[in-house]
Design a protein around this motif. Structure first.
Motif, PDB file in Angstrom:
ATOM      1  N   ARG A  19      14.807  12.663 -32.421  1.00 26.75           N
ATOM      2  CA  ARG A  19      14.443  11.604 -31.477  1.00 26.75           C
ATOM      3  C   ARG A  19      13.852  12.155 -30.184  1.00 26.75           C
ATOM      4  NH1 ARG A  19      16.256   6.508 -32.544  1.00 26.75           N
ATOM      5  NH2 ARG A  19      17.744   6.249 -34.259  1.00 26.75           N
ATOM      6  N   ILE A  20      14.046  13.436 -29.939  1.00 27.37           N
ATOM      7  CA  ILE A  20      13.490  14.066 -28.737  1.00 27.37           C
ATOM      8  C   ILE A  20      12.633  15.257 -29.158  1.00 27.37           C
ATOM      9  CG2 ILE A  20      15.273  13.267 -27.157  1.00 27.37           C
ATOM     10  CD1 ILE A  20      15.417  16.832 -28.328  1.00 27.37           C
ATOM     11  N   ARG A  21      11.853  15.759 -28.222  1.00 32.85           N
ATOM     12  CA  ARG A  21      11.009  16.918 -28.502  1.00 32.85           C
ATOM     13  C   ARG A  21      11.801  18.192 -28.235  1.00 32.85           C
ATOM     14  NH1 ARG A  21       6.201  14.363 -24.867  1.00 32.85           N
ATOM     15  NH2 ARG A  21       5.325  12.937 -26.442  1.00 32.85           N
ATOM     16  N   PRO A  22      11.906  19.089 -29.199  1.00 33.71           N
ATOM     17  CA  PRO A  22      12.555  20.374 -28.922  1.00 33.71           C
ATOM     18  C   PRO A  22      11.816  21.106 -27.803  1.00 33.71           C
ATOM     19  CG  PRO A  22      12.267  20.046 -31.285  1.00 33.71           C
ATOM     20  CD  PRO A  22      11.479  18.967 -30.605  1.00 33.71           C
ATOM     21  N   VAL A  23      12.553  21.762 -26.940  1.00 30.86           N
ATOM     22  CA  VAL A  23      11.934  22.408 -25.791  1.00 30.86           C
ATOM     23  C   VAL A  23      11.078  23.599 -26.222  1.00 30.86           C
ATOM     24  CG1 VAL A  23      13.871  23.988 -25.340  1.00 30.86           C
ATOM     25  CG2 VAL A  23      12.366  23.300 -23.461  1.00 30.86           C
ATOM     26  N   ALA A  24       9.919  23.733 -25.591  1.00 23.51           N
ATOM     27  CA  ALA A  24       9.052  24.890 -25.801  1.00 23.51           C
ATOM     28  C   ALA A  24       9.320  25.909 -24.692  1.00 23.51           C
ATOM     29  CB  ALA A  24       7.588  24.467 -25.783  1.00 23.51           C
ATOM     30  N   LEU A  25       9.164  27.181 -25.010  1.00 25.55           N
ATOM     31  CA  LEU A  25       9.379  28.247 -24.037  1.00 25.55           C
ATOM     32  C   LEU A  25       8.102  29.060 -23.862  1.00 25.55           C
ATOM     33  CD1 LEU A  25      12.880  29.598 -25.141  1.00 25.55           C
ATOM     34  CD2 LEU A  25      12.369  27.965 -23.334  1.00 25.55           C
ATOM     35  N   SER A  26       7.892  29.537 -22.648  1.00 26.84           N
ATOM     36  CA  SER A  26       6.740  30.381 -22.344  1.00 26.84           C
ATOM     37  C   SER A  26       7.221  31.555 -21.510  1.00 26.84           C
ATOM     38  CB  SER A  26       5.685  29.582 -21.567  1.00 26.84           C
ATOM     39  OG  SER A  26       4.607  30.411 -21.195  1.00 26.84           O
ATOM     40  N   ARG A  27       6.917  32.768 -21.961  1.00 26.10           N
ATOM     41  CA  ARG A  27       7.397  33.943 -21.245  1.00 26.10           C
ATOM     42  C   ARG A  27       6.526  34.239 -20.021  1.00 26.10           C
ATOM     43  NH1 ARG A  27       9.106  39.859 -23.787  1.00 26.10           N
ATOM     44  NH2 ARG A  27       9.634  40.828 -21.776  1.00 26.10           N
ATOM     45  N   VAL A  28       7.166  34.544 -18.916  1.00 23.71           N
ATOM     46  CA  VAL A  28       6.467  34.920 -17.686  1.00 23.71           C
ATOM     47  C   VAL A  28       5.905  36.328 -17.844  1.00 23.71           C
ATOM     48  CG1 VAL A  28       6.778  35.386 -15.219  1.00 23.71           C
ATOM     49  CG2 VAL A  28       7.904  33.406 -16.276  1.00 23.71           C
ATOM     50  N   ASP A  29       4.745  36.567 -17.284  1.00 25.42           N
ATOM     51  CA  ASP A  29       4.118  37.883 -17.392  1.00 25.42           C
ATOM     52  C   ASP A  29       5.042  38.977 -16.867  1.00 25.42           C
ATOM     53  OD1 ASP A  29       1.897  36.556 -18.288  1.00 25.42           O
ATOM     54  OD2 ASP A  29       0.865  36.595 -16.356  1.00 25.42           O
ATOM     55  N   PRO A  30       5.134  40.107 -17.585  1.00 24.40           N
ATOM     56  CA  PRO A  30       5.971  41.216 -17.115  1.00 24.40           C
ATOM     57  C   PRO A  30       5.609  41.629 -15.696  1.00 24.40           C
ATOM     58  CG  PRO A  30       5.235  41.622 -19.354  1.00 24.40           C
ATOM     59  CD  PRO A  30       4.478  40.411 -18.870  1.00 24.40           C
ATOM     60  N   GLY A  31       6.619  41.817 -14.873  1.00 19.56           N
ATOM     61  CA  GLY A  31       6.399  42.241 -13.500  1.00 19.56           C
ATOM     62  C   GLY A  31       6.204  41.109 -12.509  1.00 19.56           C
ATOM     63  N   ALA A  32       6.038  39.869 -12.991  1.00 22.31           N
ATOM     64  CA  ALA A  32       5.826  38.744 -12.078  1.00 22.31           C
ATOM     65  C   ALA A  32       7.090  38.416 -11.285  1.00 22.31           C
ATOM     66  CB  ALA A  32       5.362  37.517 -12.848  1.00 22.31           C
ATOM     67  N   ILE A  33       8.250  38.648 -11.895  1.00 18.80           N
ATOM     68  CA  ILE A  33       9.532  38.412 -11.224  1.00 18.80           C
ATOM     69  C   ILE A  33      10.174  39.757 -10.942  1.00 18.80           C
ATOM     70  CG2 ILE A  33      11.791  37.328 -11.377  1.00 18.80           C
ATOM     71  CD1 ILE A  33       9.478  35.337 -11.321  1.00 18.80           C
ATOM     72  N   ARG A  34      10.434  40.034  -9.690  1.00  9.97           N
ATOM     73  CA  ARG A  34      11.047  41.303  -9.315  1.00  9.97           C
ATOM     74  C   ARG A  34      12.539  41.312  -9.640  1.00  9.97           C
ATOM     75  NH1 ARG A  34       9.158  41.571  -3.239  1.00  9.97           N
ATOM     76  NH2 ARG A  34       9.147  39.331  -3.608  1.00  9.97           N
ATOM     77  N   THR A  35      13.027  42.472 -10.024  1.00 12.17           N
ATOM     78  CA  THR A  35      14.447  42.622 -10.315  1.00 12.17           C
ATOM     79  C   THR A  35      15.185  43.093  -9.069  1.00 12.17           C
ATOM     80  OG1 THR A  35      14.081  44.883 -11.067  1.00 12.17           O
ATOM     81  CG2 THR A  35      14.033  43.151 -12.740  1.00 12.17           C
ATOM     82  N   ALA A  36      16.511  43.017  -9.156  1.00 10.40           N
ATOM     83  CA  ALA A  36      17.340  43.501  -8.066  1.00 10.40           C
ATOM     84  C   ALA A  36      17.249  45.016  -7.975  1.00 10.40           C
ATOM     85  CB  ALA A  36      18.793  43.065  -8.289  1.00 10.40           C
ATOM     86  N   HIS A  37      17.632  45.576  -6.819  1.00  6.64           N
ATOM     87  CA  HIS A  37      17.663  47.031  -6.688  1.00  6.64           C
ATOM     88  C   HIS A  37      18.632  47.607  -7.710  1.00  6.64           C
ATOM     89  CE1 HIS A  37      15.148  47.078  -3.192  1.00  6.64           C
ATOM     90  NE2 HIS A  37      15.955  46.279  -2.523  1.00  6.64           N
ATOM     91  N   PRO A  38      18.267  48.679  -8.374  1.00  5.96           N
ATOM     92  CA  PRO A  38      19.146  49.229  -9.406  1.00  5.96           C
ATOM     93  C   PRO A  38      20.465  49.714  -8.827  1.00  5.96           C
ATOM     94  CG  PRO A  38      17.349  50.750  -8.905  1.00  5.96           C
ATOM     95  CD  PRO A  38      17.027  49.465  -8.207  1.00  5.96           C
ATOM     96  N   ASP A  39      21.506  49.583  -9.621  1.00  2.00           N
ATOM     97  CA  ASP A  39      22.827  50.081  -9.245  1.00  2.00           C
ATOM     98  C   ASP A  39      22.804  51.609  -9.299  1.00  2.00           C
ATOM     99  OD1 ASP A  39      25.475  50.807  -9.029  1.00  2.00           O
ATOM    100  OD2 ASP A  39      26.221  49.260 -10.389  1.00  2.00           O
ATOM    101  N   PRO A  40      23.092  52.286  -8.182  1.00  2.34           N
ATOM    102  CA  PRO A  40      23.044  53.754  -8.206  1.00  2.34           C
ATOM    103  C   PRO A  40      24.045  54.376  -9.171  1.00  2.34           C
ATOM    104  CG  PRO A  40      24.070  52.937  -6.183  1.00  2.34           C
ATOM    105  CD  PRO A  40      23.469  51.752  -6.877  1.00  2.34           C
ATOM    106  N   LEU A  41      25.056  53.616  -9.572  1.00  2.18           N
ATOM    107  CA  LEU A  41      26.047  54.143 -10.514  1.00  2.18           C
ATOM    108  C   LEU A  41      25.650  53.897 -11.966  1.00  2.18           C
ATOM    109  CD1 LEU A  41      29.356  53.078  -8.702  1.00  2.18           C
ATOM    110  CD2 LEU A  41      28.134  55.262  -8.582  1.00  2.18           C
ATOM    111  N   ASP A  42      24.574  53.121 -12.154  1.00  2.71           N
ATOM    112  CA  ASP A  42      24.107  52.827 -13.513  1.00  2.71           C
ATOM    113  C   ASP A  42      23.156  53.934 -13.951  1.00  2.71           C
ATOM    114  OD1 ASP A  42      23.204  51.840 -15.885  1.00  2.71           O
ATOM    115  OD2 ASP A  42      22.440  49.949 -15.087  1.00  2.71           O
TER     116      ASP A  42
END
Length: 354
Positions: A19-42
């Motif tokens: 009865r509803i449309r299944p949601v479609a997904l679209s991937r954001v281009d790599p690098g468009a969203i910045r990540t948090a600073h890496p954990d120095p212990l990781d």
């Protein structure tokens, strides 16, 4: 207070399938969203985050509200509690459109109350779904009062924009569909108004161990204020996204869901919402309402914290809000674009999202 369970969401998924449309997904281009600073212990390898846009603005009637409206009416039909007088709601927005559409699909009457100041385009869209449109008073409160009187006098089934477990459970089916398409999903980012979408998505996410980032305009912070107070409270409403996210008070269901583990509150200014919405148009030709861009705004904004609390968010203090969200190393994130009912003339060409 009525609570919501994961079983309610699974039942909703069974009711509304087809009865509803299944949601479609679209991937954001790599690098468009910045990540948090890496954990120095990781010491593990650093990986970019993976971000998908959940294109729920392509749903029937242009928003996720169609899911809850279908579940609400289908459940009452199953229970034999769908009256001859049909369903009624006070809403000229996405909830009213979804209710009218679902009623048409179910073959029942819909009576929708709006203030006399409602835009003619909304009235026309509602009538296109064969709704009986009643224009009452100059403000929403007057339309709501007339709707309540109508339900009491006729026996029509009163629906709500967000504060009902059947409505929220229908919205929660969205997370189930996203998980099916993104194995190993870590985080879902959702804009919050009254809390129907958030309550459903967060309940399903809690079951699966998925983090939820609840994003609100900083001047429409009903959920964040409820977390701070420990109960739903009235808040001022003043935002570019107030037409969809401008609830003065969140639901008890939403507050309960937000008090669980792995939920993070984020507040964003209108300026970041406008930029995120424009970026979606400039770089993907996705036209959404400001509410739908609110979640993405949290990922595009510069990291900063609300200085009113003079503290960084701590575990156990979810009401202390960040002003942005940065995914971690290799984090898999879905951002829900919840609605497309917008004025296209307000979109121009600018460069924000690469």
């Amino acid at each position: 207070m009525q609570q919501l369970s994961y079983g309610d969401i699974k039942a909703a998924a069974d009711r509304i399938v087809g009865r509803i449309r299944p949601v479609a997904l679209s991937r954001v281009d790599p690098g468009a969203i910045r990540t948090a600073h890496p954990d120095p212990l990781d010491e593990g390898p650093q990986k970019p985050c993976e971000v998908w846009l959940a294109l729920e603005h392509m749903q029937h009637t242009g928003s996720f509200k169609a899911r809850g409206a279908q579940n609400f009416l289908a459940a009452h039909r199953e229970a034999g509690t769908l009256p001859d007088a049909g369903v009624t709601i006070a809403s000229g927005g996405n909830a009213g459109l979804a209710c009218a559409w679902a009623a048409q699909q179910q073959g029942v009457r819909a009576t929708v109350f709006l203030p006399e100041t409602a835009p003619p385009v909304k009235v026309a869209r509602l009538r296109k779904y064969n709704a009986d449109v009643r224009l009452v008073g100059a403000e929403y409160a007057e339309a709501l009062g007339a709707c309540e009187n109508f339900a009491g006098a006729t026996g029509a089934l009163a629906s709500h924009a967000y504060d009902h477990p059947l409505i929220a459970a229908g919205a929660g089916t969205l997370l189930e569909e996203i998980r099916q398409q993104i194995p190993g999903l870590d985080t879902v980012v959702v804009a919050v108004g009254g809390g129907g979408l958030f309550a459903g998505v967060a309940t399903a996410a809690q079951h699966h161990g998925v983090r939820v980032v609840a994003v609100e305009p900083e001047n429409c912070r009903a959920l964040n204020a409820a977390l701070e107070a420990g109960e739903p409270v009235d808040v001022p409403v003043d935002s570019i996204a107030a037409d969809s996210l401008g609830a003065r008070r969140t639901s008890g269901m939403a507050l309960h869901a937000a008090q669980q583990d792995r939920v993070h509150s984020v507040l964003v200014p209108d300026s970041d919402i406008i930029k995120a919405r424009q970026a979606l148009w400039d770089h993907r030709r996705i036209a959404v309402e400001h509410a739908a861009a609110t979640g993405l705004a949290a990922l595009l904004a510069e990291p900063r914290y609300d200085t009113r609390w003079n503290a960084l968010p701590q575990p156990g203090d979810p009401f202390v809000p960040c002003r942005s969200y940065r995914p971690g190393n290799g984090e898999r994130v879905a951002v829900i674009l919840c609605g497309a009912n917008t004025d296209l003339s307000s979109l121009t060409n600018q460069d924000e999202l690469q």
